[in-house]
Design an enzyme around this catalytic site. Structure first.
Site, PDB file in Angstrom:
ATOM      1  N   VAL A   1       3.698  -4.746   4.143  1.00  0.00           N
ATOM      2  CA  VAL A   1       3.569  -5.653   5.399  1.00  0.00           C
ATOM      3  C   VAL A   1       4.039  -6.891   5.379  1.00  0.00           C
ATOM      4  O   VAL A   1       3.613  -7.620   4.412  1.00  0.00           O
ATOM      5  CB  VAL A   1       1.809  -5.544   5.710  1.00  0.00           C
ATOM      6  CG1 VAL A   1       1.687  -6.439   7.268  1.00  0.00           C
ATOM      7  CG2 VAL A   1       1.547  -4.158   5.932  1.00  0.00           C
TER       8      VAL A   1
ATOM      9  N   ASP B   1      -9.574   5.905   4.265  1.00  0.00           N
ATOM     10  CA  ASP B   1      -9.547   5.196   3.107  1.00  0.00           C
ATOM     11  C   ASP B   1     -10.224   3.749   3.515  1.00  0.00           C
ATOM     12  O   ASP B   1      -9.502   2.695   3.610  1.00  0.00           O
ATOM     13  CB  ASP B   1      -7.987   4.678   2.850  1.00  0.00           C
ATOM     14  CG  ASP B   1      -8.032   3.941   1.602  1.00  0.00           C
ATOM     15  OD1 ASP B   1      -8.899   4.141   0.733  1.00  0.00           O
ATOM     16  OD2 ASP B   1      -6.859   3.489   1.159  1.00  0.00           O
TER      17      ASP B   1
ATOM     18  N   GLY C   1       3.712   1.605   2.813  1.00  0.00           N
ATOM     19  CA  GLY C   1       4.663   0.323   2.629  1.00  0.00           C
ATOM     20  C   GLY C   1       4.226  -0.757   2.597  1.00  0.00           C
ATOM     21  O   GLY C   1       3.114  -1.128   2.264  1.00  0.00           O
TER      22      GLY C   1
ATOM     23  N   GLY D   1       0.744  -1.119  -0.051  1.00  0.00           N
ATOM     24  CA  GLY D   1      -0.055  -0.029  -0.145  1.00  0.00           C
ATOM     25  C   GLY D   1       0.891   1.227   0.053  1.00  0.00           C
ATOM     26  O   GLY D   1       2.010   1.175  -0.180  1.00  0.00           O
TER      27      GLY D   1
END
Length: 802
Positions: free
Chosen positions: A522, A632, A520, A517
């Site tokens: 995950v 978002d 960064g 995303g």
């Protein structure tokens, strides 16, 4: 049900019940309204047949039954309503052929039989209705050719025969329709060349001939239609060159000639079409340069030249098209550089130059186009370093991929100059280290020499005084060397070192990536003791360690059972920023809904969907209560733990990626995601609680209907689609396949409709009319009239960070 008591109002002249939820049959008592002149029942859920008693309404001029569920054949007795001027039966389930009795309605001005299951041929009797001004037979299953006698309808203004199954050629008699303004013959099996009489219609404004089999050279005769505003010839077999005389069509707004066999150059004369807003020429055989005269199309919003054989550079003149919203030049054979002048496209929102042969460097000033939301430069011959601002703003590697000589972030390929800089730094570091070691060695030698001389004097008895013990040479040396365990992550409940985290993620290996995303990557981290966590590695930080630690400590205090709670963090050089969360083993909501739609994974019943929606609402309501705006809300940001309880993620991260709150407020990062962002947030770029409520409403409608917002066209979004199904009473169309077993007489059916209404309230166009998330939680809890749902409004009992 239809209100039968209205049949007693015998003096009624006009009855309009359109756009309601009436169901059942149209009662025979409607024939009692002897003075009735207008009967409008459009967009309800009436079914069955049309009662023959309606012929008693001899004064009836308007009969509108569009958008219902009437079935069977079109009644022949409608031909007895001799005063009828408007007959609209579109959007029903009528079948069979058109009755010949309709040809006796000599007063008829408008006939709409579209969107039914009619078959057979179009009757010659209809061609004798000289007063007809609008004829719509679209979306049926007729056969044969368009009747040549259609030219008898001399008063016709609108003719829509699209998607009807007609074949053959367009009859020359169409040239007799001198009042015709709209002609739609799209999506048929029509073929041959267009008749020359076609180009003598002075009032023609809309011509839609797409998805047919027309052939021959692209007719130059269209240039004589001076009133033409819309011309769509997409998906045919037209060939030859685009006539230069099309430049005379100054009133033209849309010109679409995609997916044909056009060749030659794009005529520069198209720059004279001053009203043009859409120009689509993709998937042809066009060649040569893009003419600079396109700069004169000041109203142009969409330019699509993909899949051609165009060459040369993108002209500087395109930079003058300040109203341009979309530019597609994909899959051509363009040669040359991306011009510096592209940065002048101040209103550009989409830039796609993928799959060409563009060369040279990426202009750094592309990052100055503040309105740019999407960029794709992949599959070219671009070279050099990606501009830093552009790479950080669009950090998806795929948009720069397949450029062998391109380097820099976000590509995992360092540039030669960066490697040289690192090499120089390494050499400088080694030099400084060697110099330091040399100086240290000299100091040690001097110290040893001085000690040796002092001992020599002692032995010789030079001082004549009592011997004193020599100072210890290395009494404090080596103190403060520090802990050897390495740097540690700051954990709120236990201790984990950076070295253990690197080992648990295999040095942040690509195989351990859980999601990507704008904040960064995950990673899944599996530690030696069996513990599994999620580690978010933020992009190279723009903020200092002190600010990051302060913001991370504050974010760690935000705890709720329906939120992904921050468990720890790490901030250290060089610009490494890590966030630690619980691992969510059951993926996200987007994946779960997709599995449910294919019934390959979990089939979500109504109670499960309601629990998921309620969990998201509770988490978002808690965020709003602590004055945090998410910005978002979408299915990809809803994660599930081992018990399939929903956890809202991706909140509060703006503060961790910007240096100061002032920078956060002025960030140009796009707000929300396509399909879920509210209209006002997309316009202003500002995230608000009201915009969060709108996004939640879209997610709720997707949970209930299984329809993704991106499945719809620009003219119809998911909200409009849901409202339209409700207006038509087609509630079953809203049900996702996993919910088709809900009994319409059960409480779950009522609960489902209440959930739909909550989603519509959340997506109200006016932000001030949307409910707060606290109210949404209250309404969703009230939706379930079945078993009680366990409350999840209280925060978790985990301790807050020290």
């Amino acid at each position: 049900m239809f209100p039968s008591w209205l049949a007693n109002a015998t003096s009624l002249k006009a009855l309009d019940l359109s756009g309601n939820f009436f169901s059942g049959i149209l009662p025979a008592e409607v024939g009692n309204l002897l003075r009735l002149e207008e009967l409008r029942l459009a967009n309800n859920s009436l079914s069955g047949g049309v009662p023959w008693e309606i012929v008693n309404c001899s004064f009836l001029q308007v009969l509108d039954l569009q958008g219902n569920r009437f079935s069977g054949q079109i009644p022949t007795f409608l031909g007895d309503l001799r005063s009828l001027k408007v007959l609209s039966l579109g959007g029903n389930i009528f079948s069979g052929s058109i009755p010949t009795s309709l040809g006796t309605l000599s007063q008829l001005e408008s006939l709409n039989l579209s969107n039914n299951n009619l078959t057979g041929i179009v009757l010659e009797e209809l061609m004798g209705l000289s007063n007809m001004s609008a004829l719509n037979l679209s979306n049926n299953r007729f056969s044969g050719q368009i009747a040549s006698s259609i030219g008898n309808l001399r008063g016709l203004q609108v003719l829509d025969l699209s998607h009807c199954g007609f074949s053959g050629s367009i009859p020359a008699s169409v040239g007799s329709l001198m009042k015709l303004t709209v002609l739609d013959l799209s999506k048929q099996n029509l073929s041959g060349e267009l008749p020359i009489e076609f180009f003598g219609l002075p009032s023609l404004q809309v011509v839609a001939l797409e998805e047919n089999h027309f052939s021959g050279s692209l007719p130059e005769g269209f240039s004589s239609l001076v009133s033409l505003q819309y011309l769509n010839l997409t998906s045919n077999s037209f060939g030859g060159e685009i006539p230069t005389t099309y430049g005379f069509l100054q009133s033209l707004v849309v010109l679409s000639i995609s997916q044909n066999r056009m060749s030659g150059r794009i005529p520069a004369e198209l720059g004279n079409c001053s009203g043009l807003e859409v120009l689509e020429l993709r998937s042809n055989r066009l060649e040569g340069n893009i003419p600079g005269d396109i700069s004169r199309l000041s109203r142009l919003k969409e330019l699509n030249l993909g899949h051609n054989n165009l060459t040369g550079e993108i002209p500087d003149a395109i930079s003058k098209c300040f109203a341009l919203n979309s530019l597609f030049l994909d899959a051509n054979h363009l040669l040359g550089h991306i011009p510096y002048s592209l940065s002048n496209l101040s209103n550009l929102t989409t830039l796609n130059i993928s799959s060409n042969q563009m060369s040279g460097k990426i202009p750094a000033n592309l990052s100055l186009i503040s309105s740019l939301k999407y960029i794709n430069l992949s599959s070219n011959n671009l070279e050099g370093e990606i501009p830093a601002d552009l790479g950080s703003r669009f950090n998806d590697p795929s948009v720069y991929a397949m450029n062998p000589k391109l380097c820099g972030k976000p590509l995992h390929k360092e540039c030669a100059n960066v490697i040289r800089r690192k090499r120089k730094r390494l050499i400088l570091f080694i030099g400084v280290a060697l110099a330091g070691l040399f100086i240290l060695a000299m100091c040690c030698c001097g110290y040893i020499y001085s000690l040796w001389r002092w001992r020599k004097k002692l032995r010789a008895g030079v001082t004549g005084k009592k011997k004193r013990s020599p100072a210890r040479a290395s009494e404090e040396r080596g103190r403060g060397s520090g802990d050897n365990a390495g740097p540690k992550l700051v954990m709120f409940n236990n201790k984990i070192t950076l070295a253990e985290t690197l080992e648990a993620t295999r040095q942040f290996d690509e195989e351990n990536v859980l999601s990507r995303g704008r904040y960064g990557l995950v990673f899944k981290a599996t530690y030696a003791d069996g513990m599994v966590l999620s580690i978010r590695r933020l992009p190279d930080g723009h903020n200092d360690e002190g600010t990051f630690r302060k913001e991370a400590e504050e974010l760690g205090k935000v705890k709720h059972r329906n939120l992904t709670v921050l468990r720890g963090y790490y901030a250290g050089p060089p610009d490494v920023r890590l966030l630690v969360y619980d691992y969510m083993p059951n993926g996200n909501l987007a994946t779960l809904l997709q599995e449910a739609s294919h019934q390959d994974g979990h089939v979500l019943n109504w109670p499960m969907r309601h629990l998921i929606a309620l969990g998201i609402a509770r988490g978002l309501a808690f965020l709003h209560s602590v004055t945090i705006v998410h910005g978002d809300v979408k299915p990809q940001n809803v994660l599930f733990d081992a018990d399939f309880e929903a956890h809202l993620s991706e909140f509060g991260l703006d503060r961790l990626t910007l240096a100061t709150p002032a920078e956060a407020s002025s960030s140009s990062t796009p707000i929300g995601s396509l399909g879920y962002v509210s209209p006002e947030a997309a316009l202003t770029g500002q995230a608000t609680k009201e915009a969060d409520v709108y996004s939640f409403g879209i997610v709720l409608l997707e949970i209930l209907t299984g329809r993704k917002p991106v499945m719809f066209t620009q003219d119809e979004d998911i909200v409009k689609w849901v409202k339209r199904q409700l207006q038509r009473g087609q509630i079953s169309e809203l049900l996702e396949p996993g919910l088709l077993e809900i009994d319409p007489e059960s409480s779950e059916w009522e609960e489902f409709l209440l959930g739909i209404k909550v989603g519509l309230l959340c997506t109200a166009p006016d932000p001030l009319e949307r409910p707060s998330m606290t109210d949404v939680v209250f309404m969703l809890e009230g939706c379930r009239v079945g078993p009680e749902i366990p409350s999840s409004t209280d925060p978790t009992s985990l301790p807050s960070p020290a």
